[in-house]
Design an enzyme around this catalytic site. Structure first.
Site, PDB file in Angstrom:
ATOM      1  N   SER A 177      34.556 -90.243  -5.874  1.00  0.00           N
ATOM      2  CA  SER A 177      35.387 -89.152  -6.437  1.00  0.00           C
ATOM      3  C   SER A 177      36.191 -89.708  -7.595  1.00  0.00           C
ATOM      4  O   SER A 177      36.462 -90.922  -7.647  1.00  0.00           O
ATOM      5  CB  SER A 177      36.343 -88.635  -5.356  1.00  0.00           C
ATOM      6  OG  SER A 177      37.353 -87.832  -5.931  1.00  0.00           O
ATOM      7  N   TYR A 182      43.029 -89.744   1.148  1.00  0.00           N
ATOM      8  CA  TYR A 182      41.672 -89.353   0.722  1.00  0.00           C
ATOM      9  C   TYR A 182      41.230 -90.258  -0.436  1.00  0.00           C
ATOM     10  O   TYR A 182      40.130 -90.821  -0.421  1.00  0.00           O
ATOM     11  CB  TYR A 182      41.647 -87.886   0.282  1.00  0.00           C
ATOM     12  CG  TYR A 182      40.324 -87.454  -0.340  1.00  0.00           C
ATOM     13  CD1 TYR A 182      39.195 -87.273   0.446  1.00  0.00           C
ATOM     14  CD2 TYR A 182      40.219 -87.247  -1.724  1.00  0.00           C
ATOM     15  CE1 TYR A 182      37.982 -86.889  -0.125  1.00  0.00           C
ATOM     16  CE2 TYR A 182      39.006 -86.860  -2.293  1.00  0.00           C
ATOM     17  CZ  TYR A 182      37.894 -86.681  -1.486  1.00  0.00           C
ATOM     18  OH  TYR A 182      36.695 -86.304  -2.050  1.00  0.00           O
TER      19      TYR A 182
HETATM   20  N1  LIG Z   1      34.130 -80.843  -3.969  1.00  0.00           N
HETATM   21  C1  LIG Z   1      34.809 -81.689  -4.704  1.00  0.00           C
HETATM   22  O1  LIG Z   1      35.663 -81.298  -5.529  1.00  0.00           O
HETATM   23  C2  LIG Z   1      34.524 -83.165  -4.587  1.00  0.00           C
HETATM   24  C3  LIG Z   1      34.988 -84.005  -5.615  1.00  0.00           C
HETATM   25  C4  LIG Z   1      34.746 -85.373  -5.524  1.00  0.00           C
HETATM   26  C5  LIG Z   1      34.040 -85.881  -4.453  1.00  0.00           C
HETATM   27  N2  LIG Z   1      33.592 -85.049  -3.453  1.00  0.00           N
HETATM   28  C6  LIG Z   1      32.843 -85.650  -2.361  1.00  0.00           C
HETATM   29  O2  LIG Z   1      31.586 -85.017  -2.256  1.00  0.00           O
HETATM   30  C7  LIG Z   1      31.069 -85.183  -0.934  1.00  0.00           C
HETATM   31  C8  LIG Z   1      30.516 -83.848  -0.438  1.00  0.00           C
HETATM   32  O3  LIG Z   1      31.597 -82.941  -0.274  1.00  0.00           O
HETATM   33  P1  LIG Z   1      31.496 -81.401  -0.703  1.00  0.00           P
HETATM   34  O4  LIG Z   1      32.449 -81.223  -1.800  1.00  0.00           O
HETATM   35  O5  LIG Z   1      30.094 -80.985  -0.884  1.00  0.00           O
HETATM   36  O6  LIG Z   1      32.160 -80.715   0.603  1.00  0.00           O
HETATM   37  P2  LIG Z   1      31.538 -79.777   1.736  1.00  0.00           P
HETATM   38  O7  LIG Z   1      30.973 -78.566   1.131  1.00  0.00           O
HETATM   39  O8  LIG Z   1      32.632 -79.620   2.729  1.00  0.00           O
HETATM   40  O9  LIG Z   1      30.375 -80.654   2.365  1.00  0.00           O
HETATM   41  C9  LIG Z   1      30.657 -81.781   3.171  1.00  0.00           C
HETATM   42  C10 LIG Z   1      29.415 -82.157   3.936  1.00  0.00           C
HETATM   43  O10 LIG Z   1      29.716 -83.309   4.758  1.00  0.00           O
HETATM   44  C11 LIG Z   1      29.260 -83.033   6.081  1.00  0.00           C
HETATM   45  N3  LIG Z   1      30.036 -83.745   7.071  1.00  0.00           N
HETATM   46  C12 LIG Z   1      31.372 -83.890   7.141  1.00  0.00           C
HETATM   47  N4  LIG Z   1      31.698 -84.606   8.229  1.00  0.00           N
HETATM   48  C13 LIG Z   1      30.536 -84.902   8.871  1.00  0.00           C
HETATM   49  C14 LIG Z   1      30.213 -85.604  10.051  1.00  0.00           C
HETATM   50  N5  LIG Z   1      31.150 -86.176  10.823  1.00  0.00           N
HETATM   51  N6  LIG Z   1      28.900 -85.724  10.394  1.00  0.00           N
HETATM   52  C15 LIG Z   1      27.952 -85.149   9.645  1.00  0.00           C
HETATM   53  N7  LIG Z   1      28.189 -84.478   8.501  1.00  0.00           N
HETATM   54  C16 LIG Z   1      29.478 -84.350   8.141  1.00  0.00           C
HETATM   55  C17 LIG Z   1      29.419 -81.534   6.234  1.00  0.00           C
HETATM   56  O11 LIG Z   1      28.584 -81.114   7.287  1.00  0.00           O
HETATM   57  P3  LIG Z   1      28.946 -79.875   8.249  1.00  0.00           P
HETATM   58  O12 LIG Z   1      29.543 -78.808   7.384  1.00  0.00           O
HETATM   59  O13 LIG Z   1      27.620 -79.496   8.827  1.00  0.00           O
HETATM   60  O14 LIG Z   1      29.919 -80.396   9.234  1.00  0.00           O
HETATM   61  C18 LIG Z   1      28.955 -81.046   4.874  1.00  0.00           C
HETATM   62  O15 LIG Z   1      27.556 -80.968   4.840  1.00  0.00           O
HETATM   63  C19 LIG Z   1      32.228 -85.739  -0.099  1.00  0.00           C
HETATM   64  O16 LIG Z   1      32.042 -87.112   0.090  1.00  0.00           O
HETATM   65  C20 LIG Z   1      33.440 -85.469  -0.976  1.00  0.00           C
HETATM   66  O17 LIG Z   1      34.480 -86.366  -0.705  1.00  0.00           O
HETATM   67  C21 LIG Z   1      33.821 -83.697  -3.513  1.00  0.00           C
END
Ligand SMILES: NC(=O)c1ccc[n+]([C@@H]2O[C@H](COP(=O)([O-])OP(=O)(O)OC[C@H]3O[C@@H](n4cnc5c(N)ncnc54)[C@H](OP(=O)(O)O)[C@@H]3O)[C@@H](O)[C@H]2O)c1
Length: 273
Positions: free
Chosen positions: A146, A157
């Site tokens: 991130s 975080y």
């Molecule tokens: N969105 C942003 O602005 C942003 C910016 C920078 C970095 N990121 C990073 O991008 C990555 C993806 O996040 P996202 O933004 O796509 O959020 P998201 O829509 O909430 O997706 C998160 C994913 O992680 C899975 N997950 C969480 N805990 C888990 C566990 N214990 N076991 C298995 N799966 C788990 C969730 O699965 P379930 O829903 O099935 O539980 C979901 O598929 C993360 O590492 C986040 O920190 C996001």
């Protein structure tokens, strides 16, 4: 007719493929002809993505797992190897975010972030390298970090994402003699469900911007159309999950002599939710 691309025929594991960035990466890799193992906790969401991949002529499998269980991460890799004979790509994407001041935080949220964002990623990196070494094939590990990793004051975080970058850089040094590349992708704000654990009032603000009338519940996902509309309304401040998938594909398709250690991908303007 089989898919003809630079990545066709490879095999990949994507964690957190049931939502947001991981889903976009998994669907993109599937469209590129990669056999994808999609991991997450929401079976129905994973099945939807597999249907999309298969209807475009691709191949995919699902593993429903909580990656905080160490053995479940190994199982993901074993599934990819058992189906295709090797593991080429491992995308450590699953993550959770509990924002807020250190002094106001709850140990439960800290533990969930450390277990998911750091420990599961570490176990995944180690297990993926072992599988890639055993098969002797070229491999690529992509860790979703991130822009919080570039900010020294980004809370717990952010600390987990600083850890992701340190692990990624260290791994790259340890793998200099191996045909295995490691890339850290550092997104800015992306329209996903990562905010599901933030204050409900913030999510209600996002829903209001989407113009769609839905009830918001703490810890629950927002519908895709809400996220898409909010992203369109705030397109200067929030990018799409597909934009991050593009960056991942860029890193994966460079010639072997080119190593992309990290990619920062952010919207035109920073937006403080
Ligand atoms: N969105 C942003 O602005 C942003 C910016 C920078 C970095 N990121 C990073 O991008 C990555 C993806 O996040 P996202 O933004 O796509 O959020 P998201 O829509 O909430 O997706 C998160 C994913 O992680 C899975 N997950 C969480 N805990 C888990 C566990 N214990 N076991 C298995 N799966 C788990 C969730 O699965 P379930 O829903 O099935 O539980 C979901 O598929 C993360 O590492 C986040 O920190 C996001």
């Amino acid at each position: 007719m089989s898919i003809q691309t630079a990545l066709a025929g490879k095999s990949a594991v994507v964690t957190g493929a049931s939502s947001g960035i991981g889903r976009a990466i998994a669907e993109r890799l599937g469209a590129e002809g990669v056999f994808v193992v999609l991991a997450g906790r929401d079976r129905a969401a994973l099945e939807q993505s597999v249907a999309i991949i298969e209807s475009a002529g691709g191949r995919a499998a699902i593993v429903v797992a909580d990656i905080r269980e160490a053995s479940s991460v190994q199982n993901l890799i074993d599934t990819a190897v058992a189906t295709t004979g090797q593991l080429d790509i491992f995308v450590n994407n699953a993550g959770v975010a509990f924002m807020g001041a250190v002094l106001d935080g709850e140990p439960e949220g800290w533990k969930m972030m450390l277990d998911t964002n750091v420990l599961a990623l570490l176990i995944g990196c180690q297990a993926a390298v072992r599988a890639m070494r055993e098969k002797g094939n070229h491999g690529h590990i992509v860790n979703i970090s991130s822009v919080a990793a570039a900010n020294p004051e980004s809370g717990v975080y952010g600390a987990t994402k600083h850890a992701v970058n340190v692990i990624t850089n260290t791994l790259r040094q340890e793998l200099l003699e191996d045909p295995i590349q490691v890339t850290s992708i550092m997104p800015g704000l992306v329209a996903t469900n990562i905010g599901r654990n933030v204050d409900v009032a913030v999510l209600e603000g996002l829903v209001a911007m989407s113009g769609i009338d839905v009830e918001v519940a703490a810890g629950e996902r927002l519908p895709d159309d809400v996220l898409e509309s909010a992203q369109e309304a705030l397109s200067d401040f929030m990018i799409k999950p597909e934009d991050v998938a593009d960056a991942v594909c860029f890193a994966l398709t460079r010639p072997g002599r080119v190593h992309i250690p990290e990619i920062v991908i952010r919207p035109n303007k920073d937006f403080d939710l």
